[in-house]
Write a protein that holds these residues in place. Structure first.
Motif, PDB file in Angstrom:
ATOM      1  N   TYR A 658      35.884  50.271  48.210  1.00 25.25           N
ATOM      2  CA  TYR A 658      37.316  50.282  47.866  1.00 25.25           C
ATOM      3  C   TYR A 658      37.967  51.562  48.369  1.00 25.25           C
ATOM      4  O   TYR A 658      37.496  52.660  48.089  1.00 25.25           O
ATOM      5  CB  TYR A 658      37.497  50.116  46.349  1.00 25.25           C
ATOM      6  N   THR A 671      36.868  51.058  39.455  1.00 20.26           N
ATOM      7  CA  THR A 671      37.895  50.045  39.688  1.00 20.26           C
ATOM      8  C   THR A 671      37.753  48.940  38.646  1.00 20.26           C
ATOM      9  O   THR A 671      36.732  48.830  37.983  1.00 20.26           O
ATOM     10  CB  THR A 671      37.740  49.398  41.073  1.00 20.26           C
ATOM     11  N   ALA A 673      39.448  44.688  37.763  1.00 23.15           N
ATOM     12  CA  ALA A 673      40.308  43.602  38.227  1.00 23.15           C
ATOM     13  C   ALA A 673      41.706  43.790  37.651  1.00 23.15           C
ATOM     14  O   ALA A 673      41.874  44.269  36.539  1.00 23.15           O
ATOM     15  CB  ALA A 673      39.731  42.265  37.792  1.00 23.15           C
ATOM     16  N   HIS A 674      42.694  43.428  38.416  1.00 23.02           N
ATOM     17  CA  HIS A 674      44.069  43.455  37.945  1.00 23.02           C
ATOM     18  C   HIS A 674      44.207  42.492  36.770  1.00 23.02           C
ATOM     19  O   HIS A 674      43.709  41.369  36.820  1.00 23.02           O
ATOM     20  CB  HIS A 674      45.014  43.058  39.085  1.00 23.02           C
ATOM     21  N   GLN A 677      46.982  39.583  38.143  1.00 20.89           N
ATOM     22  CA  GLN A 677      46.910  39.038  39.499  1.00 20.89           C
ATOM     23  C   GLN A 677      45.452  38.831  39.888  1.00 20.89           C
ATOM     24  O   GLN A 677      44.708  39.810  40.048  1.00 20.89           O
ATOM     25  CB  GLN A 677      47.562  39.996  40.498  1.00 20.89           C
ATOM     26  N   GLY A 679      42.146  38.401  42.017  1.00 21.06           N
ATOM     27  CA  GLY A 679      41.760  38.836  43.357  1.00 21.06           C
ATOM     28  C   GLY A 679      42.252  40.222  43.726  1.00 21.06           C
ATOM     29  O   GLY A 679      41.910  40.733  44.782  1.00 21.06           O
ATOM     30  N   VAL A 680      43.017  40.845  42.843  1.00 16.02           N
ATOM     31  CA  VAL A 680      43.503  42.187  43.140  1.00 16.02           C
ATOM     32  C   VAL A 680      42.697  43.202  42.331  1.00 16.02           C
ATOM     33  O   VAL A 680      42.458  43.015  41.140  1.00 16.02           O
ATOM     34  CB  VAL A 680      45.012  42.310  42.799  1.00 16.02           C
ATOM     35  N   THR A 681      42.248  44.257  43.008  1.00 16.65           N
ATOM     36  CA  THR A 681      41.466  45.292  42.349  1.00 16.65           C
ATOM     37  C   THR A 681      42.308  46.559  42.248  1.00 16.65           C
ATOM     38  O   THR A 681      43.022  46.900  43.185  1.00 16.65           O
ATOM     39  CB  THR A 681      40.190  45.578  43.176  1.00 16.65           C
ATOM     40  N   ILE A 682      42.206  47.215  41.095  1.00 14.15           N
ATOM     41  CA  ILE A 682      43.008  48.433  40.924  1.00 14.15           C
ATOM     42  C   ILE A 682      42.128  49.595  40.467  1.00 14.15           C
ATOM     43  O   ILE A 682      41.022  49.400  39.982  1.00 14.15           O
ATOM     44  CB  ILE A 682      44.141  48.218  39.878  1.00 14.15           C
ATOM     45  N   GLU A 689      46.680  50.022  43.299  1.00 16.74           N
ATOM     46  CA  GLU A 689      45.899  48.977  43.952  1.00 16.74           C
ATOM     47  C   GLU A 689      44.864  49.616  44.882  1.00 16.74           C
ATOM     48  O   GLU A 689      45.168  50.522  45.654  1.00 16.74           O
ATOM     49  CB  GLU A 689      46.819  48.048  44.747  1.00 16.74           C
ATOM     50  N   ALA A 691      42.248  49.052  47.973  1.00 14.12           N
ATOM     51  CA  ALA A 691      42.094  48.113  49.076  1.00 14.12           C
ATOM     52  C   ALA A 691      40.616  47.856  49.346  1.00 14.12           C
ATOM     53  O   ALA A 691      39.867  48.780  49.653  1.00 14.12           O
ATOM     54  CB  ALA A 691      42.763  48.684  50.327  1.00 14.12           C
TER      55      ALA A 691
END
Length: 955
Positions: A658, A671, A673-674, A677, A679-682, A689, A691
């Motif tokens: 990430y 990290t 999971a959002h 949302q 599939g979005v990792t934060i 967010e 990447a």
RNA sequence: GCCGGAGUGGCGGAAUGGCAGACGCGACGGAUUCAAAAUCCGUUGCCCGCAAGGGCGUGUGGGUUCAAGUCCCACCUCCGGCACCA
């Protein structure tokens, strides 16, 4: 430079040459044609046929198909009559959506897709009897799908006999009889297994169709994820609920995975409990008076519990009649028919507003978003049937109109949902159960326990209470035992073009309006074809595309009566509900199947497919089959005797790191999971967010439990395999694998990956591994230096020696047993060991190689045929007799057994295979090393398992 | 939340309560080769040791047993399914 696949190098193993060669040979010689009727032993081995999508085959398809192909080929070699057909589930939404986008008629793109699928399936060398190929879209198939619909239309369910019977045998009540033939027709229509209903349906504006409950997941369409709203529409329904009990109970005898049976049982959702009537009085008053209640109760005591609730009561269904004294409210669904009657003038504005809002809400709003309980008081009360006290009646959308009676008794102390509701609206909460150990359990308490605050029932255990109160209610005429199912009737019509037309005609009066009477299309006029349309687009209204057909399709006249055709079409499930029958007699134009053929081949002995069909397809197909059985058209009540689900094949294993938004790496454990949302990792701390970035395997190493970056070992990376998907770009194309490695390698690899039923990640390097194995098989037999494939000089006619025969027969024994148990991965491993054994031999007896080639042939059939030919044997090895396992080679004269001291391995001794315990102990103590370790110790106990091990327990 | 299924080397995976890691991938070494590819042979769970050998090991903690990856209890993680069904 030598290349792997260069055609100039035939002596090397060259799949691109031998595979098409043998595929043609099998086809020309009809090698895999099944007989009309089986011989002494039969096996019907069936794959779930594919939907021919425009993307072609993916690597998941050949997994199950190879498994069934191996079993089919193996059974043929053992002399079994094998039925192993293939076809296409060719109606469906994608073809139609493609048609709307491109203007290509669905029939055309479907034909093209089928051609691609057929080519790809043939490329993999599956031993299907292609002369039996069917597509659900074939007019000759549609004809009988429509015919079976007419059977459903012609059947009513006799609840006393628990079976479907011809509609002509339906007893007509006298009052209906006297009301005339129209009334009789309507009465019949109300009892058919295929009937029309005006109920609210799931209308999906984006797809332009209504969907079955099963096709709506969390308020959006299963396909595409579009919003779904509820709308009242005239629809065709199939009365599958009539068969709920049999669909549940008759799972017992099936050799299906228990997990699948459980999924089906949960879906059917049988529950037992009681129906109880609460007195509300005849007039729409807010409080039924006590005198009226007492009169009602007295009347009930001297009569049977009414089959249908009268207007003076509110009937509820409960699985826990033992909580009857804990009722503090009644809650009815917004769609409940008594809502208007029960609403007092003062409450009317609020209740009407609430019900309207509920009607507009999609299922999504009702479930996912609206977790907070909502509801409104009607202003009315009912009388509790046992103690006569007044109980307020509420309307709330957490009560479903479509389940039970659409009304519940709310027991906040002992039901989680009722508790939430009571807390939200400040309703009374009365405990009527305490835990059996007498402890003051927290509320809501939903377990069984002991009754309190329940008048004369106090102290009873829950189970005893339930049976006592049920009997008491029954004798007082206030309630009765009842069974309910979660299963709903099957919404069977779609407002789409690409499906089977219904063989149904709506009668028109002189003005051209529908009279409400319907009839089936005469059998002789089946199939009803799809009309030719220029435009397939669904409209903005739920009017089906077929309603835009020309008048000469749309209108029919029979015996002077005008009819309009039904313009809905059947859902995709229809075709797959009976295809297993048609394969047995695919060209029969007289009947949907010859009964003699059906009796001889059914049921399916092995049915393999994905677990995604665990509920819908398998439940629907079982339902149709039971109806056909009841009507005497098939001999067996269940279509699929043994079911196996192949696991999913995931993409290659991936390492994911990430990237921090400010640059640099973020360790995976920092990290998350959002929250909303997917599939979005934060970043766990900042919430920024993160990447995801794919990291090559060579930049990663394992450190303890986790994988880290080699250059930055404090940074953890995630490692896992993902579902194959176009968006992730990890889809493996079978065409490409066959081109690079050959069909036999693909088949073998998919079987070698792991157990058939497991989910497992793809590895292209693994395909290379089995390819190497096949090359080693090739070199065992073929001279690599010759121009043409000729026998290697090391192959000889000498008899095989004892150790060689032992190796051979042990391999054969294992492979035979493993195919029977579908353990293909271990069968292949054992053949690999056999090849490793044979490779160093400079003289390789035919007596060793020929049985091996036979054993290999179900797995790698093209290579086996070629080797068989090189060995000078007459083709095809595919039908050669499976080699006999000779038991005498399976057992050694001596065995090496482990010797343990205190359960730890301390040595090994070789003893006679038949040695008894004493002999083994003697041999063990005679071993110098064991003797040394036992020196000076007291042996407390000695365990010796003949042929297995010896263990000394010492002090 | 509920219901399934699964956690074993770097990876895929094997193991009727009885020798954990078969077989394959990957890695390493050797033979062959001018060289490479291919092929063939060998090594490869971790730690200590020159070795012989020893210790530790099947998600975690307990238990049953002479003996547990396997049986029992509690828990953790991942995957899949269901989700107001009274």
């Amino acid at each position: 430079m030598l290349s792997r696949t260069g055609p100039e190098l035939m002596p090397r193993y060259t799949p691109s040459r031998i595979e098409p060669k043998w595929q043609t040979w099998w086809e020309t010689n009809h090698t895999f044609a099944s007989p009309r009727l089986p011989g002494e032993r039969k096996r019907y081995i069936l794959d779930m046929f594919p939907y021919p999508s425009g993307d072609g085959l993916h690597v998941g398809h050949p997994e199950g198909y190879t498994a069934t192909d191996i079993v089919s080929r193996f059974e043929r070699m053992r002399g079994t009559s094998v039925m192993h057909p293939m076809g296409f589930d060719a109606f469906g939404l994608p073809a139609e959506e493609h048609a709307i986008r491109t203007g290509t008629p669905p029939a055309e793109s479907t034909r093209r897709n089928i051609d691609t699928f057929r080519r790809q399936l043939k490329m993999l060398g599956f031993s299907y009897d292609w002369s039996r190929e069917i597509a659900t879209t074939d007019p000759g198939y549609v004809r009988w799908t429509q015919w079976i619909f007419l059977v459903l239309f012609d059947t009513w369910f006799d609840a006393t006999e628990n079976r479907g019977r011809p509609i002509a045998e339906l007893p007509i009540p006298e009052d209906v009889q006297t009301a005339g033939s129209q009334a009789v027709a309507r009465y019949r229509d109300d009892h058919r297994l295929a009937y029309q209903s005006e109920a609210p349906v799931n209308w999906c504006p984006a797809l332009g169709t209504v969907l079955a409950n099963e096709e709506v997941v969390g308020g959006v369409s299963e396909r595409g994820g579009h919003p779904v709203v509820r709308l009242p529409l005239r629809q065709w329904m199939l009365r599958i609920t009539a068969y709920a009990d049999r669909l549940d109970r008759e799972l017992d005898g099936l050799a299906w995975p228990e997990s699948i049976k459980k999924l089906q049982r949960d879906w059917i959702g049988r529950s037992t409990g009681a129906e109880v009537d609460f007195f509300i009085g005849e007039s729409s008053g807010s409080e039924p008076d006590e005198a009226g209640f007492n009169a009602w109760k007295q009347g009930r005591a001297s009569a049977d519990f009414p089959g249908k609730p009268g207007a003076d009561v509110l009937r509820v269904y409960t699985t826990r009649p033992d909580t009857l004294y804990g009722v503090t409210a009644m809650v009815i669904a917004p769609e409940h028919p008594a809502v208007a009657k029960l609403t007092t003038p003062a409450a009317r504005p609020a209740v009407e507003a609430y019900c309207e809002a509920a009607a507009r809400k999609s299922d999504l709003d009702r479930t996912d978003l609206a977790r907070e309980k909502s509801g409104v008081f009607t202003g009315s009360y009912c009388r509790h049937p046992l103690d006569g006290r007044l109980v307020p009646i509420w309307v709330a959308d957490y009560v479903l109109a479509s389940y039970g009676t659409g009304a519940i008794m709310s027991v906040p102390a002992h039901d989680t949902r009722d508790h939430e509701f009571a807390v939200a609206f400040g309703l009374e909460i009365v405990r009527v159960i305490e835990s059996s150990d007498g402890g003051e359990s927290e509320l809501p308490f939903t377990d069984h326990g002991r009754a309190v605050n329940s008048a004369s029932y106090d102290g009873l255990a829950t189970a005893d209470f339930i049976s006592r109160v049920a009997a008491d209610l029954e004798s007082a005429g206030l309630g009765r035992a009842a069974v309910n199912y979660k299963l709903r009737d099957w919404l069977f019509s779609r407002q789409r073009f690409w499906g089977e037309p219904f063989p149904i005609l709506h009668e028109l009066d002189a003005e051209g309006n529908e009279t409400g009477l319907v009839r089936g299309v005469p059998e002789s006029e089946l199939p009803v074809p799809l009309p030719v349309l220029a435009d397939f687009k669904p409209g903005n209204t739920p009017d089906p595309p077929l309603s835009r057909a020309d008048a000469d399709w749309l209108f029919v006249e029979i015996d002077g009566v005008r009819y309009r055709r039904e313009t809905n079409t059947m859902p995709q499930w229809a075709g797959s509900c009976w295809y297993e029958l048609r394969f047995l007699d695919p060209h029969n134009s007289e009947r949907f199947i010859d009964p003699e053929v059906e009796r001889a081949w059914m049921p399916v002995d092995l049915y393999v497919g994905g677990a995604e069909h665990a509920v819908l397809h398998l439940l629907y197909a079982r339902f149709w089959h039971k109806v056909l059985h009841d009507r005497g058209h098939v001999s067996w009540p269940e279509p699929f005797g043994r079911l196996v689900n192949q696991g999913m094949i995931l993409g290659e294993m991936e390492f994911t790191g990430y990237r921090h938004p400010q640059g640099g790496w973020l360790s995976a454990e920092q990290t998350r999971a959002h929250p909303t949302q997917p599939g979005v990792t934060i970043d766990r701390e900042s919430g920024d967010e993160a990447a995801p970035a794919r990291v090559p395997a060579e930049q990663v190493e394992k450190q303890g439990e986790h994988f880290v970056l080699r250059d930055a070992p404090t940074i953890r990376v995630d490692s896992r395999a993902y579902k194959m998907s176009k968006s992730r770009g990890n889809v493996v194309n079978p065409d490409q694998i066959v081109q690079e490695f050959g069909a036999d390698s693909l088949r073998l690899y998919e079987m070698f990956m792991g157990p058939l039923e497991a989910t497992k990640p793809w590895s292209t390097a693994g395909v290379g591994g089995v390819r190497t194995f096949l090359e080693r098989c090739w070199r065992l037999v073929v001279d690599e230096r010759a121009e043409e494939p000729v026998l290697s000089a090391s192959v000889c006619d000498d008899p095989a020696d004892e150790p060689q025969l032992q190796e051979l027969h042990r391999m054969l024994d294992k492979v035979t047993a493993d195919i029977e148990s579908l353990s293909f991965n271990t069968a292949i491993a054992r053949m690999m060991e056999f090849v490793n054994f044979c490779t160093p031999l400079t003289k390789r007896p035919r007596a060793l190689l020929e049985p091996f080639v036979k054993a290999l042939s179900p797995f790698a059939p093209h290579l086996a045929e070629e080797l068989w030919q090189v060995l000078g044997q007459p083709a095809p090895v595919s039908l050669a007799a499976w080699p006999e396992v000779e038991q005498r080679y399976l057992h050694d004269a001596t065995v090496e057994i482990p010797v343990q001291i205190m359960g730890k391995l301390r040595g090994r001794v070789t003893v006679d295979a038949a040695a008894d315990a004493d002999t083994m102990i003697a041999a063990a103590t005679a071993d110098p090393r064991i003797a040394e370790l036992l020196e000076g110790k007291t042996i407390v106990k000695t365990i010796a398992v003949p042929g297995r091990m010896v263990n000394f327990v010492i002090r």
